[in-house]
Scaffold this motif. Structure first.
Motif, PDB file in Angstrom:
ATOM      1  N   VAL A   1       0.865  -1.156   0.048  1.00 12.11           N
ATOM      2  CA  VAL A   1      -0.060   0.034   0.034  1.00 12.11           C
ATOM      3  C   VAL A   1       0.797   1.154   0.016  1.00 12.11           C
ATOM      4  O   VAL A   1       0.700   2.397  -0.699  1.00 12.11           O
ATOM      5  N   LEU A   2       2.011   1.277   0.782  1.00  5.35           N
ATOM      6  CA  LEU A   2       2.914   2.492   0.823  1.00  5.35           C
ATOM      7  C   LEU A   2       3.536   2.674  -0.634  1.00  5.35           C
ATOM      8  O   LEU A   2       3.487   3.938  -1.126  1.00  5.35           O
ATOM      9  N   ASP A   3       3.669   1.722  -1.280  1.00  3.40           N
ATOM     10  CA  ASP A   3       4.327   2.099  -2.710  1.00  3.40           C
ATOM     11  C   ASP A   3       2.998   2.933  -3.723  1.00  3.40           C
ATOM     12  O   ASP A   3       3.355   3.653  -4.468  1.00  3.40           O
ATOM     13  N   ILE A   4       1.650   2.178  -3.553  1.00  6.42           N
ATOM     14  CA  ILE A   4       0.691   2.955  -4.276  1.00  6.42           C
ATOM     15  C   ILE A   4       0.630   4.188  -3.619  1.00  6.42           C
ATOM     16  O   ILE A   4       0.345   5.361  -4.340  1.00  6.42           O
ATOM     17  N   LEU A   5       0.475   4.556  -2.424  1.00  4.98           N
ATOM     18  CA  LEU A   5       0.600   5.963  -1.950  1.00  4.98           C
ATOM     19  C   LEU A   5       1.621   6.868  -2.236  1.00  4.98           C
ATOM     20  O   LEU A   5       1.359   8.220  -2.831  1.00  4.98           O
ATOM     21  N   MET A   6       2.687   6.257  -2.239  1.00  2.00           N
ATOM     22  CA  MET A   6       4.059   7.213  -2.851  1.00  2.00           C
ATOM     23  C   MET A   6       3.740   7.458  -4.212  1.00  2.00           C
ATOM     24  O   MET A   6       3.998   8.523  -4.776  1.00  2.00           O
ATOM     25  N   TYR A   7       3.414   6.489  -5.057  1.00  3.48           N
ATOM     26  CA  TYR A   7       3.029   6.710  -6.424  1.00  3.48           C
ATOM     27  C   TYR A   7       1.953   8.054  -6.745  1.00  3.48           C
ATOM     28  O   TYR A   7       2.094   8.840  -7.469  1.00  3.48           O
ATOM     29  N   LEU A   8       0.903   7.732  -5.928  1.00  7.34           N
ATOM     30  CA  LEU A   8      -0.119   8.852  -6.034  1.00  7.34           C
ATOM     31  C   LEU A   8       0.343  10.192  -5.672  1.00  7.34           C
ATOM     32  O   LEU A   8       0.153  11.093  -6.268  1.00  7.34           O
ATOM     33  N   PHE A   9       1.111  10.119  -4.537  1.00  8.41           N
ATOM     34  CA  PHE A   9       1.584  11.255  -3.900  1.00  8.41           C
ATOM     35  C   PHE A   9       2.453  12.030  -4.852  1.00  8.41           C
ATOM     36  O   PHE A   9       2.372  13.348  -5.092  1.00  8.41           O
ATOM     37  N   GLU A  10       3.502  11.500  -5.569  1.00  9.50           N
ATOM     38  CA  GLU A  10       4.518  11.877  -6.360  1.00  9.50           C
ATOM     39  C   GLU A  10       3.748  12.569  -7.821  1.00  9.50           C
ATOM     40  O   GLU A  10       4.399  13.267  -8.245  1.00  9.50           O
ATOM     41  N   ASN A  11       2.679  11.734  -8.136  1.00  8.19           N
ATOM     42  CA  ASN A  11       2.327  12.054  -9.509  1.00  8.19           C
ATOM     43  C   ASN A  11       1.149  12.826  -9.553  1.00  8.19           C
ATOM     44  O   ASN A  11       0.713  13.414 -10.325  1.00  8.19           O
ATOM     45  N   TYR A  12       0.232  13.002  -8.315  1.00  8.73           N
ATOM     46  CA  TYR A  12      -0.864  13.847  -8.126  1.00  8.73           C
ATOM     47  C   TYR A  12      -0.939  14.522  -6.821  1.00  8.73           C
ATOM     48  O   TYR A  12      -1.567  15.885  -7.247  1.00  8.73           O
ATOM     49  N   PHE A  13      -0.686  14.357  -5.913  1.00  9.85           N
ATOM     50  CA  PHE A  13      -0.780  15.063  -4.803  1.00  9.85           C
ATOM     51  C   PHE A  13       0.384  16.169  -4.373  1.00  9.85           C
ATOM     52  O   PHE A  13       0.117  17.206  -3.598  1.00  9.85           O
ATOM     53  N   SER A  14       1.501  15.981  -4.914  1.00 11.81           N
ATOM     54  CA  SER A  14       2.626  16.892  -4.230  1.00 11.81           C
ATOM     55  C   SER A  14       2.658  18.168  -5.092  1.00 11.81           C
ATOM     56  O   SER A  14       3.105  19.349  -4.520  1.00 11.81           O
ATOM     57  N   GLU A  15       2.007  18.235  -6.310  1.00  5.89           N
ATOM     58  CA  GLU A  15       1.835  19.752  -6.870  1.00  5.89           C
ATOM     59  C   GLU A  15       0.531  19.888  -7.312  1.00  5.89           C
ATOM     60  O   GLU A  15      -0.406  19.126  -7.508  1.00  5.89           O
ATOM     61  N   PRO A  16      -0.006  21.187  -6.940  1.00  3.35           N
ATOM     62  CA  PRO A  16      -1.399  21.837  -7.290  1.00  3.35           C
ATOM     63  C   PRO A  16      -1.682  21.378  -8.656  1.00  3.35           C
ATOM     64  O   PRO A  16      -0.981  21.739  -9.686  1.00  3.35           O
ATOM     65  N   MET A  17      -2.965  20.980  -8.739  1.00  4.64           N
ATOM     66  CA  MET A  17      -3.414  20.691 -10.228  1.00  4.64           C
ATOM     67  C   MET A  17      -4.574  21.442 -10.391  1.00  4.64           C
ATOM     68  O   MET A  17      -5.279  21.920  -9.449  1.00  4.64           O
ATOM     69  N   GLU A  18      -4.724  21.818 -11.745  1.00  6.96           N
ATOM     70  CA  GLU A  18      -6.192  22.683 -12.126  1.00  6.96           C
ATOM     71  C   GLU A  18      -7.327  21.931 -11.732  1.00  6.96           C
ATOM     72  O   GLU A  18      -8.372  22.457 -11.123  1.00  6.96           O
TER      73      GLU A  18
END
Length: 161
Positions: free
Chosen positions: A5-22
């Motif tokens: 689960v941590l690998d998936i959370l890290m993937y999501l965080f790095e690709n979607y949550f770490s930078e603001p998105m429109e």
């Protein structure tokens, strides 16, 4: 693919949550992308359950800010926590609190989210990523977030201070 689960959370965080998105993608879109990336469906579901638990805990923490532990409180780890969190991870979390990077309420939220992971052992790297995810949406924690983010990415780049 042998991920947790941590690998998936890290993937999501790095690709979607770490930078603001429109416009943030919805859960269905993210689930489809994760499955296409090779993550197992049961672990994807667990990751979203973990994120829902984080959101719930954060809203509870905001509602009960006054009732939480004080800076003078002493944290004694339970037997389960001491077994799951390595000695280094526990020491690092105490260090972060002693230096003012995290407050007692954030510490408790981090411990709760660490214990919710399906990993048998949590080291300082896993703790750092969970802390980053917790701080990301915590109002007033921007300085701590930047500090932890710099620490994680410096470590990934091989920079030692």
């Amino acid at each position: 693919m042998n991920e947790n689960v941590l690998d998936i959370l890290m993937y999501l965080f790095e690709n979607y949550f770490s930078e603001p998105m429109e416009e943030e993608p919805d859960q269905g879109t993210l689930e489809t992308e994760l499955l296409e990336a090779g993550f197992a469906e049961p672990n994807v579901r667990k990751a979203f359950t973990w994120l829902e638990g984080l959101a719930e805990q954060q809203s509870d923490t905001e509602d009960e800010a006054e009732a939480g532990p004080s800076r003078r409180s002493v944290r004694i780890f339970t037997a389960d926590e001491a077994h799951k969190l390595t000695r280094d991870a526990r020491g690092f979390l105490i260090f972060l609190e002693d230096t003012g990077v995290v407050d007692p309420a954030t510490r408790e939220l981090v411990i709760d989210r660490l214990m919710a992971l399906d990993s048998e052992e949590i080291d300082t790297e896993a703790l750092s990523w969970v802390l980053l995810m917790v701080l990301h949406n915590s109002p007033g924690q921007e300085g701590a977030y930047v500090w932890v983010e710099d620490m994680i990415f410096d470590r990934m780049d091989g920079v030692l201070h």
